[in-house]
Design a protein around this motif. Structure first.
Motif, PDB file in Angstrom:
ATOM      1  N   VAL A 122      29.188  51.587   8.597  1.00 25.39           N
ATOM      2  CA  VAL A 122      30.407  51.271   7.862  1.00 25.39           C
ATOM      3  C   VAL A 122      30.302  51.780   6.429  1.00 25.39           C
ATOM      4  O   VAL A 122      29.262  51.640   5.794  1.00 25.39           O
ATOM      5  N   TYR A 164      32.328  51.180   2.781  1.00 27.17           N
ATOM      6  CA  TYR A 164      33.253  50.183   2.250  1.00 27.17           C
ATOM      7  C   TYR A 164      33.182  50.127   0.725  1.00 27.17           C
ATOM      8  O   TYR A 164      32.274  50.663   0.104  1.00 27.17           O
ATOM      9  N   ARG A 182      37.900  46.734  14.300  1.00 26.53           N
ATOM     10  CA  ARG A 182      37.947  46.670  12.836  1.00 26.53           C
ATOM     11  C   ARG A 182      37.780  45.228  12.358  1.00 26.53           C
ATOM     12  O   ARG A 182      37.037  44.945  11.433  1.00 26.53           O
ATOM     13  N   LYS A 183      38.465  44.305  12.993  1.00 24.83           N
ATOM     14  CA  LYS A 183      38.375  42.892  12.607  1.00 24.83           C
ATOM     15  C   LYS A 183      36.948  42.375  12.792  1.00 24.83           C
ATOM     16  O   LYS A 183      36.413  41.679  11.933  1.00 24.83           O
ATOM     17  N   GLU A 234      34.722  43.853  10.039  1.00 24.15           N
ATOM     18  CA  GLU A 234      34.955  43.189   8.763  1.00 24.15           C
ATOM     19  C   GLU A 234      34.280  41.822   8.718  1.00 24.15           C
ATOM     20  O   GLU A 234      33.663  41.451   7.722  1.00 24.15           O
ATOM     21  N   SER A 277      35.604  53.494   6.518  1.00 23.16           N
ATOM     22  CA  SER A 277      35.416  54.175   7.800  1.00 23.16           C
ATOM     23  C   SER A 277      34.351  53.473   8.617  1.00 23.16           C
ATOM     24  O   SER A 277      33.526  52.731   8.093  1.00 23.16           O
ATOM     25  N   MET A 278      34.405  53.723   9.923  1.00 21.88           N
ATOM     26  CA  MET A 278      33.451  53.157  10.868  1.00 21.88           C
ATOM     27  C   MET A 278      33.056  54.247  11.858  1.00 21.88           C
ATOM     28  O   MET A 278      33.917  54.971  12.338  1.00 21.88           O
TER      29      MET A 278
END
Length: 60
Positions: free
Chosen positions: A5, A7, A36-37, A40, A58-59
């Motif tokens: 990830v 961020y 995505r959830k 996060e 991005s992931m």
């Protein structure tokens, strides 16, 4: 599943704070939640920061 990830942390006004950071989290995807959830939430737990103070870029 391990996901890399990138961020940013957000300041109290929701603006980007500092430089882009990178980390890796592990999630167990299921049908109930989006990837995505889950990323996060996992990143938030790992860093001990509210998920509302993070902006995932991005992931992979």
């Amino acid at each position: 599943m391990k996901i890399k990830v990138s961020y940013y942390c957000l300041d109290s006004n929701g603006m980007l704070e500092g430089i882009q950071k990178y980390d890796q989290v592990e999630i167990n995807p299921d049908l109930a939640g989006g990837v995505r959830k889950l990323v996060e939430e996992a990143l938030s737990k790992k860093l001990h920061i509210s998920k509302y103070k993070l902006k995932v870029i991005s992931m992979t």
